[in-house]
Design a protein around this motif. Structure first.
Motif, short mmCIF file in Angstrom:
data_model
loop_
_atom_site.label_atom_id
_atom_site.label_comp_id
_atom_site.label_asym_id
_atom_site.label_seq_id
_atom_site.Cartn_x
_atom_site.Cartn_y
_atom_site.Cartn_z
N GLU A 153 0.85 -1.19 0.00
CA GLU A 153 0.00 0.00 0.00
C GLU A 153 0.88 1.24 0.00
O GLU A 153 1.25 1.77 1.03
CB GLU A 153 -0.92 -0.01 1.22
N SER A 154 1.22 1.69 -1.20
CA SER A 154 2.12 2.84 -1.31
C SER A 154 1.52 4.11 -0.72
O SER A 154 2.24 5.00 -0.26
CB SER A 154 2.49 3.08 -2.78
N SER A 155 0.17 4.20 -0.70
CA SER A 155 -0.45 5.40 -0.14
C SER A 155 -0.20 5.50 1.37
O SER A 155 -0.13 6.60 1.92
CB SER A 155 -1.96 5.40 -0.41
N TRP A 156 -0.08 4.36 2.05
CA TRP A 156 0.23 4.41 3.49
C TRP A 156 1.66 4.89 3.70
O TRP A 156 1.92 5.67 4.62
CB TRP A 156 0.06 3.04 4.12
N VAL A 157 2.57 4.40 2.86
CA VAL A 157 3.96 4.85 2.97
C VAL A 157 4.03 6.35 2.70
O VAL A 157 4.75 7.09 3.38
CB VAL A 157 4.86 4.07 2.00
N GLN A 158 3.26 6.81 1.74
CA GLN A 158 3.25 8.25 1.43
C GLN A 158 2.66 9.04 2.59
O GLN A 158 3.15 10.13 2.93
CB GLN A 158 2.45 8.52 0.17
N ALA A 159 1.63 8.49 3.23
CA ALA A 159 1.07 9.17 4.41
C ALA A 159 2.10 9.27 5.52
O ALA A 159 2.18 10.28 6.22
CB ALA A 159 -0.17 8.42 4.90
N ALA A 160 2.91 8.22 5.68
CA ALA A 160 3.98 8.25 6.67
C ALA A 160 5.00 9.33 6.33
O ALA A 160 5.46 10.08 7.20
CB ALA A 160 4.65 6.89 6.78
N ALA A 161 5.35 9.41 5.04
CA ALA A 161 6.32 10.43 4.61
C ALA A 161 5.76 11.83 4.80
O ALA A 161 6.47 12.75 5.23
CB ALA A 161 6.70 10.19 3.15
N ASP A 162 4.47 12.01 4.50
CA ASP A 162 3.86 13.33 4.68
C ASP A 162 3.87 13.74 6.15
O ASP A 162 4.13 14.90 6.49
CB ASP A 162 2.42 13.31 4.17
N ALA A 163 3.59 12.78 7.03
CA ALA A 163 3.61 13.07 8.46
C ALA A 163 5.02 13.43 8.92
O ALA A 163 5.21 14.36 9.72
CB ALA A 163 3.08 11.88 9.26
N ALA A 164 6.00 12.69 8.42
CA ALA A 164 7.38 12.98 8.79
C ALA A 164 7.78 14.38 8.35
O ALA A 164 8.40 15.15 9.12
CB ALA A 164 8.31 11.94 8.18
N GLU A 165 7.43 14.73 7.13
CA GLU A 165 7.77 16.07 6.63
C GLU A 165 7.08 17.15 7.46
O GLU A 165 7.66 18.19 7.77
CB GLU A 165 7.38 16.18 5.15
#
Length: 599
Positions: free
Chosen positions: A363-375
C-alpha cells in the motif's frame, strides 16, 4: 478575569477558557502569582478526549460557587498531559503517595514552589461514598494549608526527596533467552483464558506487551505465551473494542471487552497496527490504517492525538452514542471531535506503523502518508532555534519541550520510512535525532527550576518508556548498519533497567522486546533492483526478517555513502537479493525461488 487559555495551542485548555475558574496555563507566571499571594497551587491535569475530565469540568469548574472557592484560596493551573508529559509524569508519581486510584483528571495541590502535599483524581460536586465532595476537599486543603502549613510543607518535601532518590537504578546483565522466555511466561499467566487479553476489568489492549510476545525469540522459546498474544488480538478484533470503521477504542470497562471507553487514541491504534501486521491479521491491519489515514490525519499531513468519546446528538452531549450507530447512519451526525495536536513522538509511532505496513502489504499510499507526516513534524514541530518541540496545532509549534521519547520515537519512524522507501536521507535524519536522544534532553524547564524531579518510572504506559524508545531506535539504527555504538546504546539502556524488567515484565514489554532482539542475530534482507514491484522484491516482502528494504542501485550507494554498512558493496547494477545475518550475507540470489521466506 483575564482569559489566559483561549490563545493556547491545546484544545483541552481552550475548552476551559470560559470557565469561571481563573486558570493559568503551565508556566512561570502561575508559580510567581502563588508565591506573591502565598497560597497553594491547584494543578488540574487532563486531556481533551478524557470523559471524566469533561464530567468534572461541567460539574465543578463551570460552577461559579466552586470556582469562587478555587480563585479565593488557590492559584489554578490547567495542564494538558499530552502537551506536557513530563509534568504529568512528575505529578502522577507524586500523587501515588496519596492515592492508589491514579488516572485523569489528576488533581494536585502543591506548595507555591510546586511540591505536592495532597492529590486525587475525580471528585464529584456532592459526596458519593467513598468520595467526598470536591468543595469539601477544597475546604480541607485550605484549612490544612492555613492551620497546619509546616506539616504540609514537610510532607511535600518528603515526597519530592523520595522521588528524587527513586530515580536511580542499578545496572545488571542483559537478559538471555531463558530470562526473556521466563518473563513472557510470567505475562501469559495473567491471560484471561475465557475472553482473551490480560487481567480483568477494566481491560486494555496493552500493545507494548503484545509486541514482546510476538518476537521471534518468544515464539520459539515460549510458544504458549506467543499464542496468548494472538488470542488477545483475535478477541479484541471481534469485540466491541473494535469499531466498525477499523479503529480501536481506548479500553473496555468490562472483562469481556464490552462497554468501551470510547475515546480513540493515536498511540493505541498505531501500535495495534504493528501488532496486527506481525500477527498476519491483514483485515485488522487494513482497518486500523484506514482509521489513521481517514480520521486522525490532519491538514498538512500530521496525525491528530485522538478522537473524542463524546459528541452532540439531538442537542445533547452523548458518550459513545455516535459509535453505537451503524456506520451507514453516522453520515448525518456530527462526528466526535479530533484533538488536532500533532505530537512529535506519537506521530513517530504512526510513521513507523504505516511505513512498515504499507511496505509489507503493498500500500504505497500508506507509505506516502507516513512520509507526509514525517515532513510535517520535521517542518512544523520546531522552535525558533530549530529544536524539536513536543507538539503543534494548526501549523503552529507549541512552547512545550519535546521529551526523550518524542525524539527517539520519531527517529524510529524515520528509520522505518528509510527502509520502506529506500531513501537514505530519512535514515540520516533519524541518526541525527537519535544521537540527540542518546545524549539526553533536559526535560521540562519549570520542573527543573523548582527542583522537582521527573518521574523515575521507566515502565510502559500507553507508549514505550523513554529508555525503551531510545533502545528500540538504537537497535534499528544498528540493524541498518549505522555502527556498533548504536547496539551498545540499546544494550546499555536494557542493562540499566533489566532487573526491574524481568521482575515486572508486564510493565516493561517494550524494553524486553529490545532485549529479545539483542539475543538473536538480526536477519536483514536487501534487494537491489530497478523493479521494486518485480518478483524478487515481492518475494522479499513476504519473508520473515528484521530488516526488509528494496533499493535501486543508486539508493544502495547513497546508504553506503551515508555510512550505513549494511549496504556496503551492494550498489551494482544487477538485480540481487542479499540475505544477511548480523551483517554476514549469503551469496546473493536473483531467483525468487531461492530466497528463503522463513528464518
Amino acid at each position: 478575569m483575564t482569559n489566559r487559555l483561549a490563545d493556547t495551542l491545546s484544545p483541552y485548555l481552550r475548552a476551559h477558557a470560559d470557565n469561571p475558574v481563573d486558570w493559568y496555563p503551565w508556566g512561570p507566571e502561575a508559580f510567581a502569582e502563588a508565591q506573591r499571594r502565598d497560597v497553594p497551587l491547584l494543578i488540574s491535569i487532563g486531556y481533551s478526549t478524557c470523559h471524566w475530565c469533561h464530567v468534572m469540568a461541567r460539574e465543578s469548574f463551570a460552577d461559579p460557587a466552586t470556582a469562587a472557592l478555587i480563585n479565593r484560596d488557590f492559584v489554578a493551573i490547567k495542564v494538558d498531559r499530552e502537551e506536557h508529559p513530563d509534568v504529568d509524569g512528575a505529578y502522577m508519581a507524586a500523587a501515588s503517595a496519596f492515592t492508589q486510584n491514579l488516572g485523569w483528571p489528576l488533581t494536585v495541590f502543591t506548595t507555591p514552589r510546586g511540591r505536592t502535599f495532597y492529590a486525587g483524581t475525580y471528585w464529584p460536586p456532592e459526596a458519593r461514598q467513598p468520595m467526598p465532595a470536591f468543595r469539601d476537599v477544597l475546604a480541607a486543603v485550605h484549612e490544612a494549608w492555613t492551620l497546619r502549613r509546616a506539616q504540609a510543607e514537610e510532607s511535600a518535601d518528603a515526597v519530592t526527596e523520595a522521588l528524587a532518590r527513586a530515580a536511580s537504578s542499578t545496572p545488571s546483565d542483559l537478559p538471555d533467552a531463558a530470562a526473556v522466555a521466563e518473563a513472557a511466561d510470567t505475562i501469559a499467566q495473567r491471560e484471561d483464558r475465557l475472553f482473551g487479553g490480560f487481567g480483568g476489568a477494566p481491560k486494555f489492549p496493552v500493545a507494548t506487551t503484545l509486541g514482546l510476545l510476538q518476537t521471534p525469540l518468544v515464539r520459539r522459546e515460549a510458544p504458549d505465551a506467543a499464542a496468548a498474544a494472538d488470542r488477545a488480538l483475535a478477541a479484541m478484533s471481534a469485540s466491541d473494542l473494535h469499531d466498525a470503521d477499523g479503529g480501536f477504542f481506548r479500553y473496555a470497562t468490562q472483562r469481556d471487552w464490552t462497554v468501551p471507553h470510547y475515546e480513540r487514541m493515536l498511540t493505541d491504534n498505531a501500535q495495534l497496527l504493528l501488532v496486527a501486521l506481525d500477527a498476519g491479521d491483514e483485515p485488522t491491519a487494513r482497518g486500523i490504517a484506514g482509521f489513521l489515514v481517514g480520521t486522525l490525519r490532519r491538514e498538512g499531513g500530521g496525525f491528530g492525538a485522538a478522537q473524542d468519546s463524546e459528541s452532540w446528538i439531538d442537542g445533547q452531549r452523548s458518550e459513545g452514542g455516535y459509535y453505537l450507530r451503524p456506520v451507514s447512519e453516522r453520515a448525518g451526525l456530527e462526528p466526535p471531535a479530533v484533538d488536532g495536536k500533532v505530537i512529535t513522538g506519537w506521530n513517530g509511532l504512526a510513521i513507523t506503523a504505516l511505513a512498515r505496513a504499507g511496505a509489507a502489504l503493498g500500500e504505497s499510499s500508506w507509505v506516502q502518508a507516513a512520509a507526509d507526516a514525517a515532513e510535517c513534524v520535521l517542518r512544523v514541530n520546531r522552535d525558533s532555534t530549530g529544536t524539536l518541540v513536543r507538539a503543534s496545532l494548526d501549523g503552529v509549534a507549541s512552547g512545550a519541550v519535546a521529551t526523550t521519547a518524542d525524539v527517539a520515537l520519531l527517529a524510529e519512524g524515520l528509520f522505518a520510512l528509510a527502509a520502506a522507501t529506500g531513501e537514505a536521507a530519512w535514515a540520516v535524519e533519524a541518526r541525527e535525532l537519535l544521537d540527540t536522544a542518546i545524549e539526553g534532553l533536559d526535560g521540562d524547564p519549570l520542573l527543573a527550576a523548582h527542583g522537582i524531579s521527573a518521574s523515575p518510572d521507566q515502565t510502559d504506559g500507553d507508549l514505550p518508556s523513554d529508555a525503551a524508545a531510545v533502545a528500540a531506535a538504537s537497535l534499528s539504527a544498528w540493524r541498518l548498519g549505522a555502527g556498533d555504538r548504536y547496539r551498545e546504546a540499546a544494550a546499555e539502556r536494557v542493562r540499566a533497567h533489566s532487573a526491574q524488567a524481568v521482575s515486572q515484565p508486564f510493565a516493561h514489554g517494550s524494553l524486553l522486546r529490545v532485549a529479545a532482539s539483542l539475543v538473536d542475530p538480526p536477519r536483514q534482507l536487501v534487494v537491489v533492483t530497478e523493479a521494486p514491484e518485480g518478483a524478487l522484491a515481492s518475494a522479499a516482502r513476504t519473508a520473515d526478517a528484521d530488516v526488509i528494504t528494496i533499493v535501486a542501485p543508486a539508493q544502495a550507494r547513497a546508504f553506503e555513502d551515508a555510512g550505513f554498512e549494511l549496504f556496503e558493496g551492494k550498489g551494482s547494477g544487477d538485480e540481487q537479493a542479499f540475505d544477511c545475518r548480523s551483517f554476514v550475507c549469503r551469496l546473493p540470489v536473483s531467483d525468487p525461488a531461492e530466497l528463503a521466506l522463513s528464518r
